[in-house]
Design a protein around this motif. Structure first.
Motif, PDB file in Angstrom:
ATOM      1  N   ASN A   1      74.457  56.919 -48.560  1.00  0.00           N
ATOM      2  CA  ASN A   1      74.652  58.192 -49.260  1.00  0.00           C
ATOM      3  C   ASN A   1      74.171  59.365 -48.410  1.00  0.00           C
ATOM      4  O   ASN A   1      74.843  60.395 -48.334  1.00  0.00           O
ATOM      5  N   ASN A   2      73.009  59.209 -47.780  1.00  0.00           N
ATOM      6  CA  ASN A   2      72.496  60.276 -46.923  1.00  0.00           C
ATOM      7  C   ASN A   2      73.399  60.488 -45.716  1.00  0.00           C
ATOM      8  O   ASN A   2      73.640  61.632 -45.304  1.00  0.00           O
ATOM      9  N   ALA A   3      73.912  59.400 -45.151  1.00  0.00           N
ATOM     10  CA  ALA A   3      74.830  59.520 -44.017  1.00  0.00           C
ATOM     11  C   ALA A   3      76.113  60.231 -44.443  1.00  0.00           C
ATOM     12  O   ALA A   3      76.651  61.054 -43.708  1.00  0.00           O
ATOM     13  N   TYR A   4      76.597  59.925 -45.633  1.00  0.00           N
ATOM     14  CA  TYR A   4      77.824  60.553 -46.140  1.00  0.00           C
ATOM     15  C   TYR A   4      77.632  62.054 -46.359  1.00  0.00           C
ATOM     16  O   TYR A   4      78.553  62.840 -46.152  1.00  0.00           O
ATOM     17  N   MET A   5      76.436  62.447 -46.771  1.00  0.00           N
ATOM     18  CA  MET A   5      76.163  63.850 -47.066  1.00  0.00           C
ATOM     19  C   MET A   5      75.976  64.690 -45.801  1.00  0.00           C
ATOM     20  O   MET A   5      75.959  65.918 -45.876  1.00  0.00           O
ATOM     21  N   ASP A   6      75.853  64.059 -44.650  1.00  0.00           N
ATOM     22  CA  ASP A   6      75.700  64.793 -43.401  1.00  0.00           C
ATOM     23  C   ASP A   6      76.958  65.611 -43.123  1.00  0.00           C
ATOM     24  O   ASP A   6      78.063  65.210 -43.475  1.00  0.00           O
TER      25      ASP A   6
ATOM     26  N   TYR B   1      67.838  51.005 -31.430  1.00  0.00           N
ATOM     27  CA  TYR B   1      67.349  51.097 -32.806  1.00  0.00           C
ATOM     28  C   TYR B   1      68.516  50.934 -33.765  1.00  0.00           C
ATOM     29  O   TYR B   1      69.505  51.653 -33.676  1.00  0.00           O
ATOM     30  N   ASN B   2      68.418  49.964 -34.638  1.00  0.00           N
ATOM     31  CA  ASN B   2      69.398  49.766 -35.692  1.00  0.00           C
ATOM     32  C   ASN B   2      68.675  49.931 -37.017  1.00  0.00           C
ATOM     33  O   ASN B   2      67.857  49.088 -37.386  1.00  0.00           O
ATOM     34  N   PRO B   3      68.938  51.020 -37.740  1.00  0.00           N
ATOM     35  CA  PRO B   3      68.205  51.265 -38.983  1.00  0.00           C
ATOM     36  C   PRO B   3      68.378  50.157 -40.014  1.00  0.00           C
ATOM     37  O   PRO B   3      67.496  49.937 -40.842  1.00  0.00           O
ATOM     38  N   PHE B   4      69.488  49.447 -39.969  1.00  0.00           N
ATOM     39  CA  PHE B   4      69.712  48.396 -40.956  1.00  0.00           C
ATOM     40  C   PHE B   4      68.792  47.200 -40.751  1.00  0.00           C
ATOM     41  O   PHE B   4      68.636  46.381 -41.638  1.00  0.00           O
ATOM     42  N   ASP B   5      68.134  47.108 -39.589  1.00  0.00           N
ATOM     43  CA  ASP B   5      67.141  46.058 -39.382  1.00  0.00           C
ATOM     44  C   ASP B   5      65.919  46.277 -40.267  1.00  0.00           C
ATOM     45  O   ASP B   5      65.152  45.358 -40.513  1.00  0.00           O
ATOM     46  N   TYR B   6      65.735  47.503 -40.744  1.00  0.00           N
ATOM     47  CA  TYR B   6      64.552  47.849 -41.517  1.00  0.00           C
ATOM     48  C   TYR B   6      64.845  48.127 -42.993  1.00  0.00           C
ATOM     49  O   TYR B   6      63.937  48.412 -43.746  1.00  0.00           O
ATOM     50  N   LEU B   7      66.102  48.045 -43.378  1.00  0.00           N
ATOM     51  CA  LEU B   7      66.473  48.255 -44.777  1.00  0.00           C
ATOM     52  C   LEU B   7      66.594  46.892 -45.440  1.00  0.00           C
ATOM     53  O   LEU B   7      67.376  46.053 -45.012  1.00  0.00           O
ATOM     54  N   GLU B   8      65.816  46.676 -46.468  1.00  0.00           N
ATOM     55  CA  GLU B   8      65.733  45.359 -47.099  1.00  0.00           C
ATOM     56  C   GLU B   8      66.615  45.218 -48.341  1.00  0.00           C
ATOM     57  O   GLU B   8      67.286  44.220 -48.506  1.00  0.00           O
ATOM     58  N   THR B   9      66.583  46.204 -49.202  1.00  0.00           N
ATOM     59  CA  THR B   9      67.232  46.062 -50.505  1.00  0.00           C
ATOM     60  C   THR B   9      68.573  46.784 -50.541  1.00  0.00           C
ATOM     61  O   THR B   9      68.850  47.664 -49.715  1.00  0.00           O
ATOM     62  N   THR B  10      69.381  46.428 -51.519  1.00  0.00           N
ATOM     63  CA  THR B  10      70.658  47.097 -51.731  1.00  0.00           C
ATOM     64  C   THR B  10      70.446  48.579 -52.003  1.00  0.00           C
ATOM     65  O   THR B  10      71.213  49.415 -51.521  1.00  0.00           O
ATOM     66  N   GLU B  11      69.392  48.908 -52.731  1.00  0.00           N
ATOM     67  CA  GLU B  11      69.101  50.304 -53.038  1.00  0.00           C
ATOM     68  C   GLU B  11      68.798  51.099 -51.763  1.00  0.00           C
ATOM     69  O   GLU B  11      69.245  52.233 -51.608  1.00  0.00           O
ATOM     70  N   GLU B  12      68.050  50.499 -50.844  1.00  0.00           N
ATOM     71  CA  GLU B  12      67.734  51.179 -49.585  1.00  0.00           C
ATOM     72  C   GLU B  12      69.002  51.398 -48.753  1.00  0.00           C
ATOM     73  O   GLU B  12      69.196  52.467 -48.181  1.00  0.00           O
ATOM     74  N   ILE B  13      69.865  50.391 -48.714  1.00  0.00           N
ATOM     75  CA  ILE B  13      71.118  50.510 -47.964  1.00  0.00           C
ATOM     76  C   ILE B  13      72.003  51.577 -48.592  1.00  0.00           C
ATOM     77  O   ILE B  13      72.571  52.424 -47.894  1.00  0.00           O
ATOM     78  N   ASN B  14      72.117  51.577 -49.919  1.00  0.00           N
ATOM     79  CA  ASN B  14      72.923  52.586 -50.604  1.00  0.00           C
ATOM     80  C   ASN B  14      72.387  53.991 -50.348  1.00  0.00           C
ATOM     81  O   ASN B  14      73.160  54.927 -50.119  1.00  0.00           O
ATOM     82  N   GLU B  15      71.074  54.145 -50.373  1.00  0.00           N
ATOM     83  CA  GLU B  15      70.459  55.451 -50.123  1.00  0.00           C
ATOM     84  C   GLU B  15      70.765  55.915 -48.700  1.00  0.00           C
ATOM     85  O   GLU B  15      71.103  57.078 -48.467  1.00  0.00           O
ATOM     86  N   TYR B  16      70.678  55.000 -47.751  1.00  0.00           N
ATOM     87  CA  TYR B  16      70.985  55.339 -46.358  1.00  0.00           C
ATOM     88  C   TYR B  16      72.441  55.768 -46.207  1.00  0.00           C
ATOM     89  O   TYR B  16      72.739  56.780 -45.578  1.00  0.00           O
TER      90      TYR B  16
ATOM     91  N   ARG C   1      81.012  61.661 -38.492  1.00  0.00           N
ATOM     92  CA  ARG C   1      80.744  60.534 -37.599  1.00  0.00           C
ATOM     93  C   ARG C   1      79.465  59.807 -37.978  1.00  0.00           C
ATOM     94  O   ARG C   1      79.337  58.602 -37.743  1.00  0.00           O
ATOM     95  N   VAL C   2      78.518  60.511 -38.581  1.00  0.00           N
ATOM     96  CA  VAL C   2      77.261  59.894 -39.002  1.00  0.00           C
ATOM     97  C   VAL C   2      77.548  58.782 -40.015  1.00  0.00           C
ATOM     98  O   VAL C   2      76.979  57.686 -39.932  1.00  0.00           O
ATOM     99  N   PHE C   3      78.451  59.043 -40.949  1.00  0.00           N
ATOM    100  CA  PHE C   3      78.815  58.037 -41.949  1.00  0.00           C
ATOM    101  C   PHE C   3      79.534  56.859 -41.300  1.00  0.00           C
ATOM    102  O   PHE C   3      79.259  55.703 -41.621  1.00  0.00           O
ATOM    103  N   LEU C   4      80.424  57.136 -40.360  1.00  0.00           N
ATOM    104  CA  LEU C   4      81.144  56.052 -39.678  1.00  0.00           C
ATOM    105  C   LEU C   4      80.194  55.161 -38.890  1.00  0.00           C
ATOM    106  O   LEU C   4      80.319  53.928 -38.914  1.00  0.00           O
TER     107      LEU C   4
END
Length: 92
Positions: free
Chosen positions: A25-30, A8-23, A34-37
């Protein structure tokens, strides 16, 4: 009965720049950095690891290792990757 799974690669399902940025940001807040990396690694693979490595001035193999979530890359490496991906890191 064996259960068949696929990677599973979550970026296969993220379409817009906003969705990627949100993902990202959420990874960074974990609490686990390592989640962000790993999230940066997914994005780098989607954009092409060789191209990202070239833009960041890094060796492709080193980039894979740094973004696997197993290593402990320096902040300068992470910063160069973020810039190579066309992203900005902002503190709010």
């Amino acid at each position: 009965m064996t259960l068949a799974t696929k990677s599973y690669n979550p970026f296969d399902y993220l379409e817009t720049t906003e969705e990627i940025n949100e993902y990202l940001n959420n990874a960074y807040m974990d609490d686990d950095p390592r989640v962000f990396l790993v999230a940066l690694g997914y994005l780098a693979r989607k954009q092409g690891m060789s191209e990202v490595a070239r833009k960041a001035g890094l060796n492709r193999e080193s980039l894979y290792k740094a973004l696997a979530g197993e290593g402990n890359p320096r902040f300068s490496t992470v910063s160069r990757v973020i810039k190579a991906l066309g992203c900005r890191l902002a503190v709010a």
